[in-house]
Motif scaffolding. Structure first.
Motif, PDB file in Angstrom:
ATOM      1  N   ILE A 590       0.825  -1.205   0.000  1.00 55.11           N
ATOM      2  CA  ILE A 590       0.000   0.000   0.000  1.00 55.11           C
ATOM      3  C   ILE A 590       0.863   1.261   0.000  1.00 55.11           C
ATOM      4  CG2 ILE A 590      -1.759   1.266   1.280  1.00 55.11           C
ATOM      5  CD1 ILE A 590      -2.764  -1.379   2.363  1.00 55.11           C
ATOM      6  N   SER A 591       1.879   1.304   0.858  1.00 56.45           N
ATOM      7  CA  SER A 591       2.735   2.488   0.971  1.00 56.45           C
ATOM      8  C   SER A 591       4.184   2.056   0.791  1.00 56.45           C
ATOM      9  CB  SER A 591       2.535   3.157   2.340  1.00 56.45           C
ATOM     10  OG  SER A 591       3.341   4.312   2.455  1.00 56.45           O
ATOM     11  N   PRO A 592       4.689   1.996  -0.459  1.00 56.90           N
ATOM     12  CA  PRO A 592       6.022   1.441  -0.693  1.00 56.90           C
ATOM     13  C   PRO A 592       7.172   2.404  -0.453  1.00 56.90           C
ATOM     14  CG  PRO A 592       4.997   2.001  -2.774  1.00 56.90           C
ATOM     15  CD  PRO A 592       3.976   2.307  -1.711  1.00 56.90           C
ATOM     16  N   ASP A 596       3.066   4.694   6.419  1.00 58.72           N
ATOM     17  CA  ASP A 596       1.726   5.252   6.611  1.00 58.72           C
ATOM     18  C   ASP A 596       1.315   5.004   8.057  1.00 58.72           C
ATOM     19  OD1 ASP A 596      -0.804   6.251   6.366  1.00 58.72           O
ATOM     20  OD2 ASP A 596      -1.618   4.490   5.337  1.00 58.72           O
ATOM     21  N   TRP A 597       1.808   5.856   8.970  1.00 58.63           N
ATOM     22  CA  TRP A 597       1.534   5.651  10.388  1.00 58.63           C
ATOM     23  C   TRP A 597       0.098   5.982  10.750  1.00 58.63           C
ATOM     24  CZ3 TRP A 597       5.007   2.629  11.795  1.00 58.63           C
ATOM     25  CH2 TRP A 597       6.343   2.784  11.429  1.00 58.63           C
ATOM     26  N   VAL A 598      -0.509   6.904  10.049  1.00 58.58           N
ATOM     27  CA  VAL A 598      -1.897   7.241  10.339  1.00 58.58           C
ATOM     28  C   VAL A 598      -2.801   6.050  10.061  1.00 58.58           C
ATOM     29  CG1 VAL A 598      -3.814   8.757   9.705  1.00 58.58           C
ATOM     30  CG2 VAL A 598      -1.500   9.690   9.907  1.00 58.58           C
ATOM     31  N   VAL A 624      -5.629  12.367  18.646  1.00 60.86           N
ATOM     32  CA  VAL A 624      -4.183  12.308  18.856  1.00 60.86           C
ATOM     33  C   VAL A 624      -3.533  11.737  17.610  1.00 60.86           C
ATOM     34  CG1 VAL A 624      -2.348  11.327  20.263  1.00 60.86           C
ATOM     35  CG2 VAL A 624      -4.483  12.038  21.328  1.00 60.86           C
ATOM     36  N   LYS A 625      -2.509  12.401  17.087  1.00 59.81           N
ATOM     37  CA  LYS A 625      -1.804  11.870  15.933  1.00 59.81           C
ATOM     38  C   LYS A 625      -0.669  10.967  16.400  1.00 59.81           C
ATOM     39  CE  LYS A 625       1.123  15.968  15.437  1.00 59.81           C
ATOM     40  NZ  LYS A 625       1.554  17.024  14.494  1.00 59.81           N
ATOM     41  N   PRO A 626      -0.072  10.152  15.524  1.00 57.43           N
ATOM     42  CA  PRO A 626       0.992   9.228  15.946  1.00 57.43           C
ATOM     43  C   PRO A 626       2.125   9.940  16.665  1.00 57.43           C
ATOM     44  CG  PRO A 626       0.265   8.711  13.733  1.00 57.43           C
ATOM     45  CD  PRO A 626      -0.420   9.995  14.099  1.00 57.43           C
ATOM     46  N   ILE A 715      -0.641  -5.334   9.038  1.00 59.45           N
ATOM     47  CA  ILE A 715       0.617  -4.585   9.103  1.00 59.45           C
ATOM     48  C   ILE A 715       0.698  -3.871  10.455  1.00 59.45           C
ATOM     49  CG2 ILE A 715       1.968  -2.720   8.086  1.00 59.45           C
ATOM     50  CD1 ILE A 715       0.696  -3.339   5.421  1.00 59.45           C
ATOM     51  N   VAL A 716       1.833  -4.054  11.150  1.00 57.17           N
ATOM     52  CA  VAL A 716       2.026  -3.425  12.464  1.00 57.17           C
ATOM     53  C   VAL A 716       3.125  -2.372  12.458  1.00 57.17           C
ATOM     54  CG1 VAL A 716       1.184  -5.470  13.644  1.00 57.17           C
ATOM     55  CG2 VAL A 716       3.640  -5.220  13.209  1.00 57.17           C
TER      56      VAL A 716
END
Length: 777
Positions: A590-592, A596-598, A624-626, A715-716
């Motif tokens: 998805i995000s190569p 993508d922490w959000v 709260v954002k990451p 995905i973690v």
């Protein structure tokens, strides 16, 4: 078809014709011709002898044999190689093919014969341009090239030997021109490797002791030993901490910071500055006045990328503390903030032989009467590794100009008389140095004698090569030595095994500005290898430590660095033909290019919220954002969260408890939002095969058998720095994962093994899932 180029009117041969003539002459074999060439009739010929004397025959034909061997050698050399190509690779220079001074003296005459005569074409435009630049000195020309970036003092030395890049407002060395990383790794493990870290920013705070402590408590992380502890405030040790926005912990992370207190000793008023003949009696009083509890100084050494943010955070903290002091009835309290970015030269030496390199390159000033420092200097030569010293100990010394004793020799360890322990304890008296005096640093910005002056004195020596004897007018340079260890802090292990990875130790040497090349030449002449930013990041990875800013996800500068690398990777992927690049859509990536922490944390970023927002009543409405949960006691807190019934409430209580110790208000946030946005750093070690690379994806498992591949919903986290660990012999990396998802996986028994917690790793451009062990940093 064009006509051939005609010969010059002078009849000079072209380069091709000269080369052909040269090869033809080399292939000719000289012979001895008879003085009288007569024709012998066939009847006068005698039959061949049945035997010959070999010795006499060879002596008679010695000239022909020698000529044939010479012709064979010259033909091969003339047709295939030139002089500079016969040199080993470490002696070859870029301009050796047309500049004879770039080759050794023994081969210069031969190199001149191989070079073509220079033909200069004079043009009117070039003549006018050359006249313009004649009005600029070399210094002015170099300063003109530094309009949009800064050069270090050692820039020209590095530019000749390393790949350079504009980064963080400086022109810095990325890595040596040599391709391999193994020599640098061997130097860090078995020898010594040096890195010029003069680009690191230093901020000075000056004020009362209690006021400075309150300022540090507002901007430094509360986990672990505080920077205001007595072991640090006496100036004998350096403190490694984390810097945040004013009263914003755990949000608003800025960067790691090194806190150095000016030593507090009662004998400092009797210390005399030794900056050379420029020191005056006034300087003695200013630079060595007694340091009391009411007037102290601190140096904050941090990354240049975070200087502006850290300076604003300190200003806000100082204003808040001063306002509280005025309300308490102390309106005269003041704190000074100074920028010391152009006041020092810093060198980081890593490796077991770094102590011998420093002892061999520098000579202690004999006028220094402190017996404790003399004892330390004598023991430094026999120190097998800097790991034998106390962690973070500081030593202040005065040394002679290192150019006086050039070339230096490494100190040798006496195996027979070697002592087993390094029993020197850090004390404020050992850490005192005139480097804290601004007047002394100003007087030493320019050495009194140039290299030409010292070479003139050296040429008058009766015995060539002997060191120069220091004179009264020679400079005495103050410096600071700080023990440095790349190792994780002591903590409670999440798994059953403790961290047993490699650890690197060394020294950080800080000198006054203007002495960079003088110290660099002596430190590297003893066999030390020089590294760039790539080597610094590799050392952190081998030691299992995160590297700022690349590995600090969930922070302002960490995300900025990852986005910059992602844009470069995206641009390279766009330039690659579709048939030659991976199809991330088919691979399910998805995000190569950037994490993508959000999406992983399941939070929604609020664009109206400022970085470092501490939390008020309206914070309940703002998500709260990451954010990065990082500190010395992170592992112990995670262990508490595992056993807690409600981890979100336990986490919020732990954060509020830490804020209460620093006299900060409690966070008015939802406990579930705080846990959902938390990120933690982990070490990833491959179990069997595979090497984790940057942007490799970390997966969890929803099924116990693991027969099916994980879905994108599992995905973690991501690997931010990874590669082949030369010290471990397997793949290793530093990654970031969601704390909430980690707690979910830990409670499942199938993820726990006797070796630790197991997750899956997949490269962003690959299809294979491999098992790996993770450990919290």
């Amino acid at each position: 078809m064009g006509t051939k180029r005609p010969l010059d009117s002078s009849g000079e041969q072209t380069g091709r014709e000269r080369k052909r003539q040269k090869i033809k002459d080399a292939r000719e074999i000289q012979t001895v011709l008879s003085s009288s060439a007569t024709v012998v009739p066939a009847s006068a010929l005698k039959p061949l002898p049945s035997s010959i004397d070999v010795v006499k025959f060879v002596e008679a034909r010695a000239f022909e044999i020698t000529s044939m061997q010479t012709a064979m050698k010259t033909t091969k050399n003339a047709a295939s190689s030139r002089v500079w190509q016969s040199l080993p690779r470490h002696l070859r220079r870029r301009a050796a093919s047309h500049n004879s001074r770039r080759v050794p003296v023994r081969l210069r005459e031969k190199a001149k014969k191989e070079m073509d005569p220079a033909k200069r074409k004079l043009l009117k435009a070039l003549i006018a341009k050359a006249g313009k630049y004649k009005r600029l000195t070399r210094t002015e020309t170099l300063q003109k090239r530094q309009r949009n970036k800064r050069w270090l003092e050692t820039h020209i030395w590095h530019a000749k030997r390393m790949k350079m890049e504009n980064i963080w407002g400086y022109r810095l060395a990325l890595h040596p021109t040599e391709k391999s990383m193994r020599p640098s790794h061997r130097a860090a493990v078995h020898g010594c490797i040096l890195h010029d870290s003069s680009y690191m920013a230093i901020i000075e705070l000056k004020g009362e002791l209690l006021v400075l402590k309150r300022v540090l408590l507002r901007v430094c992380g509360p986990l672990g030993i505080s920077a205001t502890a007595a072991r640090f405030t006496n100036g004998s040790r350096i403190c490694y901490a984390e810097m945040y926005e004013d009263a914003s912990y755990p949000f608003g992370f800025i960067s790691p910071v090194q806190v150095i207190w000016e030593p507090r000793t009662s004998s400092s008023k009797h210390t005399k500055p030794t900056g050379g003949p420029k020191s005056t009696e006034t300087e003695t009083q200013q630079g060595s006045q007694k340091t009391t509890d009411d007037n102290r100084r601190i140096w904050l050494r941090l990354h240049p990328m975070s200087y502006e943010k850290a300076s604003r955070a300190l200003t806000n903290a100082v204003m808040s503390v001063l306002e509280l002091e005025r309300l308490a009835g102390n309106p005269s309290v003041a704190v000074e903030i100074a920028d010391l970015r152009d006041h020092f030269c810093c060198f980081d030496l890593i490796g077991p032989k770094s102590s011998q390199v420093i002892h061999g390159a520098l000579v202690l000033d004999k006028l220094q009467n402190e017996e404790q420092k003399k004892h330390f200097w004598s023991r430094l030569a026999t120190l097998r590794t800097p790991a034998g010293c106390s962690r973070g100990m500081i030593i202040g010394l005065h040394v002679h100009d290192p150019r006086l004793t050039f070339p230096p020799k490494n100190a040798q360890i006496d195996e027979q008389n070697e002592q087993q322990l390094f029993v020197i304890t850090p004390t404020p008296a050992l850490a005192t140095s005139q480097l804290w005096s601004e007047q002394v640093r100003t007087n030493l910005q320019k050495p009194r004698f140039t290299k030409q002056d010292l070479d003139g004195r050296r040429s008058k020596q009766l015995v060539p090569g002997t060191p120069l004897v220091p004179l009264r007018q020679d400079d005495r340079v103050p410096l600071l030595m700080m023990q440095r260890s790349l190792e994780p802090p002591a903590s409670t292990a999440l798994e059953e095994h403790e961290y047993n990875g490699p650890v690197m130790h060394g020294w950080t040497v800080i000198t006054p500005f203007g002495w960079g090349m003088a110290f660099l030449s002596s430190l590297i002449f003893t066999g030390s290898r020089v590294g760039g930013l790539r080597e610094v990041k590799s050392q952190a990875l081998e030691s299992g430590m995160p590297h700022f800013p690349d590995d600090f996800s969930g922070t302002l500068f960490g995300d900025e660095s990852q986005q910059g690398r992602g844009m470069a990777a995206k641009a390279k992927w766009d330039r690659t033909p579709p048939a030659k690049r991976p199809s991330y859509t088919s691979l399910g990536t998805i995000s190569p290019f950037s994490p993508d922490w959000v999406g992983i944390c399941g939070v929604t970023a609020d664009p109206t919220r400022e970085e470092g927002f501490a939390g008020t009543q309206r914070a309940n409405k703002a998500p709260v954002k990451p954010w990065l949960f990082y500190g010395q006691n992170t592992k112990s807190i995670v262990v508490e969260l595992i056993a807690a019934e409600d981890p979100s409430v336990t986490l919020l209580d732990s954060l509020n408890s830490a804020r209460g110790i620093r006299e900060l208000p409690k966070l008015e946030l939802a406990a579930s939002d705080v846990l959902k946005g938390a990120l933690i750093l982990v070490r990833v070690e491959m179990i069997d095969r595979g090497v984790p690379t940057d942007m490799s994806i970390i997966y969890g498992l929803e099924t116990t058998d693991g027969a099916s591949n994980p879905s994108p919903n599992e995905i973690v986290g991501y690997i931010t720095s990874g590669g082949m660990s030369l010290s471990r012999g397997k793949g290793f990396g530093i990654g970031t994962i969601s704390l909430a998802k980690l707690l979910t996986f830990i409670k499942r028994q199938e993820y726990r093994t006797h070796r630790g917690l197991t997750l899956l790793i997949r490269e962003s451009h690959g299809e294979i899932f491999r098992k790996a062990l993770i450990e919290i940093v």
